[in-house]
Design a protein around this motif. Structure first.
Motif, PDB file in Angstrom:
ATOM      1  N   TYR A 296     -13.238 -15.035  17.729  1.00 54.92           N
ATOM      2  CA  TYR A 296     -13.363 -16.247  16.910  1.00 54.92           C
ATOM      3  C   TYR A 296     -12.598 -16.157  15.597  1.00 54.92           C
ATOM      4  O   TYR A 296     -12.741 -17.026  14.737  1.00 54.92           O
ATOM      5  CB  TYR A 296     -14.845 -16.528  16.629  1.00 54.92           C
ATOM      6  CG  TYR A 296     -15.621 -16.904  17.873  1.00 54.92           C
ATOM      7  CD1 TYR A 296     -15.542 -18.191  18.400  1.00 54.92           C
ATOM      8  CD2 TYR A 296     -16.422 -15.982  18.521  1.00 54.92           C
ATOM      9  CE1 TYR A 296     -16.249 -18.547  19.536  1.00 54.92           C
ATOM     10  CE2 TYR A 296     -17.134 -16.320  19.665  1.00 54.92           C
ATOM     11  CZ  TYR A 296     -17.039 -17.608  20.167  1.00 54.92           C
ATOM     12  OH  TYR A 296     -17.734 -17.953  21.301  1.00 54.92           O
ATOM     13  N   THR A 297     -11.795 -15.107  15.437  1.00 55.45           N
ATOM     14  CA  THR A 297     -10.926 -15.002  14.255  1.00 55.45           C
ATOM     15  C   THR A 297      -9.445 -15.021  14.643  1.00 55.45           C
ATOM     16  O   THR A 297      -8.589 -14.933  13.761  1.00 55.45           O
ATOM     17  CB  THR A 297     -11.232 -13.712  13.474  1.00 55.45           C
ATOM     18  OG1 THR A 297     -10.990 -12.571  14.324  1.00 55.45           O
ATOM     19  CG2 THR A 297     -12.683 -13.692  13.001  1.00 55.45           C
TER      20      THR A 297
ATOM     21  N   ARG B 150     -10.626 -18.844   9.916  1.00 53.94           N
ATOM     22  CA  ARG B 150     -10.114 -17.707  10.680  1.00 53.94           C
ATOM     23  C   ARG B 150      -9.048 -16.954   9.899  1.00 53.94           C
ATOM     24  O   ARG B 150      -8.955 -15.712   9.991  1.00 53.94           O
ATOM     25  CB  ARG B 150      -9.564 -18.189  12.025  1.00 53.94           C
ATOM     26  CG  ARG B 150     -10.649 -18.697  12.964  1.00 53.94           C
ATOM     27  CD  ARG B 150     -10.129 -18.980  14.358  1.00 53.94           C
ATOM     28  NE  ARG B 150     -11.216 -19.316  15.271  1.00 53.94           N
ATOM     29  CZ  ARG B 150     -11.127 -19.318  16.598  1.00 53.94           C
ATOM     30  NH1 ARG B 150      -9.977 -19.010  17.181  1.00 53.94           N
ATOM     31  NH2 ARG B 150     -12.164 -19.634  17.337  1.00 53.94           N
TER      32      ARG B 150
ATOM     33  N   ASP C 225     -10.491 -14.496   7.890  1.00 54.01           N
ATOM     34  CA  ASP C 225     -11.158 -13.476   8.703  1.00 54.01           C
ATOM     35  C   ASP C 225     -12.651 -13.754   8.841  1.00 54.01           C
ATOM     36  O   ASP C 225     -13.454 -12.826   8.971  1.00 54.01           O
ATOM     37  CB  ASP C 225     -10.928 -12.078   8.113  1.00 54.01           C
ATOM     38  CG  ASP C 225     -11.057 -10.997   9.187  1.00 54.01           C
ATOM     39  OD1 ASP C 225     -10.732 -11.302  10.358  1.00 54.01           O
ATOM     40  OD2 ASP C 225     -11.500  -9.879   8.868  1.00 54.01           O
TER      41      ASP C 225
ATOM     42  N   PRO D 128     -15.315 -15.513  11.360  1.00 49.99           N
ATOM     43  CA  PRO D 128     -15.430 -16.105  12.706  1.00 49.99           C
ATOM     44  C   PRO D 128     -15.843 -17.578  12.613  1.00 49.99           C
ATOM     45  O   PRO D 128     -16.793 -17.928  11.899  1.00 49.99           O
ATOM     46  CB  PRO D 128     -16.517 -15.262  13.372  1.00 49.99           C
ATOM     47  CG  PRO D 128     -16.498 -13.961  12.632  1.00 49.99           C
ATOM     48  CD  PRO D 128     -16.161 -14.316  11.208  1.00 49.99           C
TER      49      PRO D 128
END
Length: 682
Positions: free
Chosen positions: A359-360, A446, A449, A451
């Motif tokens: 998710y990043t 994202r 960093d 998520p």
């Protein structure tokens, strides 16, 4: 000569043909928007050709001439649908065959084929729409086809159209109780009971992927997505800030479109979903019932967050780890289900896991200015005073402050975005709809960093003042974000609310510009009256959905319980239906006997006299009048039968008497006392 006089002067065959053509056109008309353009044009041309031939009294084309449009129809179907099987291809072919058959309507046998095709085409309309409007239109079509069928069985004379319509209406009314009984009691055994659906074409609603701009297109659609009845004393919904109906969740971004993350082992949670999804709920749940319109997708729409399975008849349901509820097959018809949701909840891991790294991720070579903005925010001591610590929540709040104070606007027409959608939103256009805002926000998260993912669904709605239901429309489609924060798990963040607080706070929707027709109607009807009429229509349509389209097997069994069955099954349904059919057959037999007794009593009495004379050896033609019968009686039996001959003459005079009832009872009693000739021994 007026049109009515012209029609009256037409031959009976031409008049009946034109009427049947109008009925066939009415049957086909609702399918114009689902048929290929060439099929609609070809069918319309064939019907007009047949109408011109009937009007002018010209002969029908030969079979060799009809072979040309037949080849075109089959070839066009294969070219358009790549097959001649399936729902869409089959409906196209049946419509073309119906239009072609009208051009070889020469005998009663051809008419019967046309009626069969007409009834089948009428039913095929329900493959695409089961709305109240479609049902009403097909009821008119049914009466028209029945009237044409009555015309075909009345070859003599020139019966007026009103007479045939009355006969057709009587037939429909007599059959209505049987149709109602079959509807209520015929066992609905999935998957046989249901509408076929072999394509995803024509769906309306949320999509399985999200491209920046596609939800803005949904905002132009004001049709109903679902209706909700909240289980509260006054039917009031939860607070506006909690009305988020969760749909597809997107965690993968390729620079252009958002997609769901690939399914992994354990993603589909059929047992203990709350435990496996790390879902914790608090407080009292919100209980409600949803009537969901068909959207051709397998997902259910529920308020965040539902910890237990929704109760839906005939379908299995499961939940994914991102809290999305799915069914085991697409929703191809209106469905109703009950659910419980907890507005106060938390879910997701409380500590970092390897899965969160997905998710990043961001695609390379996209949105470089947004990446630079993220680096700038991380290095800003006012936002992140200690870069070595986790400043995720502070960075999220800083991005929201930027949206509130940076001159960003919420609009349906932000223009066409290019390759770097987040860059254009943050630095150039500063305008967008909810998916522009949510996508740009998640890209920034994202890049920081953090998520983050996108959730799509519906937010808000409005209450129908007629039936009190909460109505959610396609125009209520919405996209928001979820970010993962250590110790809290996944947290909903709606960046659109930062740009336009009224969107989620006061349900202020962006409305598409009105067209010319809507503007003209606005000058005729006041906004309040138009709103009330719309609410009434939607309430009526919802009743149709609830009591007709959503009449499932469980409701059939509930009906049997109300009739006294303790544990009813589909076998009990069949038994009750069989008894009703037997009762209807006996009732029809009794009706037939009663109707026979109501036939012309004068003719029945004359027939009895003819039978008595036949037993005495004098066989008379059924077409012989009483006077001629009296002459034959005197010629064969002489003076002993004078009383019978006199009785026959008086019976004939009674037929033409101005007040026949005065002598009728006397003649009927005298029939049994007459000196009839004895029965012949041969």
């Amino acid at each position: 000569m007026t049109l009515r006089q012209t029609l009256h002067a037409l031959p009976r065959d031409a008049r009946d043909t034109l009427f049947l053509l109008c009925v066939i056109a009415w049957v086909i008309a609702p399918q114009v928007n689902v048929l290929p353009v060439w099929a609609s044009l070809l069918a319309g041309g064939l019907l007009l050709w047949r109408g011109w031939l009937a009007w002018k009294g010209r002969p029908l084309p030969t079979r060799w001439v009809l072979a040309i449009p037949l080849i075109l129809a089959v070839g066009g179907t294969l070219y358009t649908h790549r097959t001649i099987l399936g729902r869409d291809a089959g409906v196209t072919l049946i419509v073309m065959l119906l239009a072609l058959k009208m051009l070889e309507l020469r005998a009663r046998r051809d008419a019967m084929v046309v009626f069969f095709l007409g009834f089948f085409t009428m039913l095929s309309n329900f493959f695409f729409s089961q709305s109240l409007f479609t049902a009403a239109a097909m009821l008119v079509a049914l009466l028209g086809l029945l009237a044409a069928l009555v015309n075909a069985h009345m070859p003599v004379g020139r019966p007026p159209l009103a007479q045939t319509l009355r006969t057709a209406g009587t037939m429909a009314l007599l059959g209505a109780p049987i149709m109602a009984a079959l509807f209520m009691l015929f066992p609905r055994m999935a998957p046989l009971w249901g509408m076929p659906s072999d394509t995803m074409a024509g769906r309306s609603g949320l999509s399985g992927v999200m491209k920046v701009g596609n939800i803005a297109e949904l905002a132009l659609d004001d049709s109903v997505a679902m209706r909700v009845r909240f289980d509260t004393p006054n039917g009031a919904p939860p607070p506006q800030s909690d009305l988020y109906f969760r749909g597809p969740v997107f965690g993968a971004f390729d620079g252009v479109e958002w997609h769901p993350l690939g399914a992994r082992s354990g993603d589909m949670l059929q047992s203990s979903p709350s435990t496996l999804a790390n879902l914790q709920v608090r407080g009292e749940p919100v209980r409600y019932e949803v009537t969901l319109e068909a959207h051709q997708r397998p997902w259910l729409l529920l308020l965040d967050a539902a910890a237990t399975k929704p109760a839906i008849s005939g379908m299995d349901t499961l939940m994914t780890q991102d809290l999305q509820w799915l069914t085991n097959r697409p929703i191809t018809a209106v469905v109703r289900y009950k659910a419980e949701s907890h507005p106060d909840f938390s879910h997701g891991p409380s500590a970092p896991t390897p899965r969160l790294r997905a998710y990043t991720e961001l695609p390379a070579s996209f949105n470089p200015r947004t990446l630079a903005l993220a680096q700038q925010m991380r290095n800003d001591p006012q936002i992140a005073p200690n870069p070595a610590q986790n400043n995720a929540e502070a960075l999220v709040n800083a991005a929201l402050v930027r949206l509130r104070t940076g001159g960003y606007t919420y609009t349906l027409e932000p223009g066409v975005y290019g390759q770097h959608t987040a860059d254009e939103f943050w630095f150039d256009r500063k305008a967008g709809f909810c998916e522009h805002i949510a996508s740009s926000f998640v890209v920034l998260m994202r890049a920081l960093d953090i998520p983050a993912r996108i959730v799509t669904g519906y937010q808000g709605g409005d209450r129908n003042p007629v039936d009190g239901l909460w109505t959610v429309r396609q125009s209520d489609a919405h996209a928001w974000a979820e970010v993962w924060l250590a110790g809290r798990g996944w947290v909903r963040v709606d960046p659109t609310g930062a740009v336009a607080p009224g969107r989620t706070g006061a349900f202020e929707r962006l409305r598409a510009p009105q067209g010319a027709l809507a503007a003209a109607m606005g000058t005729v009807l006041s906004p309040g009256l138009a709103q009330n009429l719309r609410a009434m229509w939607e309430a009526v349509n919802n009743s149709w959905n609830q009591w007709v389209l959503n009449y499932t097997q469980s409701r059939q069994l509930d009906l049997l319980k109300a009739l006294g069955f303790e544990a009813p099954s589909w076998q009990d349904l069949t038994m009750v239906l069989g008894f009703l059919i037997i009762f209807a057959a006996l009732a029809g037999m009794a009706w037939s006997l009663w109707e026979r007794s109501q036939h012309d009593p004068w003719l029945r009495l004359l027939a009895r006299a003819r039978q008595r004379l036949a037993r005495a050896g004098l066989v008379l033609s059924p077409t012989l009048p009483p006077r001629a019968m009296a002459e034959r009686v005197q010629a064969q039996f002489g003076a002993p039968a004078a009383a019978v001959a006199d009785w026959l003459l008086r019976l004939e005079r009674l037929r033409y008497a101005p007040q026949p009832d005065t002598e009728w009872s006397h003649l009927r009693r005298e029939f049994n006392t007459l000196p009839w000739p004895p029965a012949s021994k041969h």
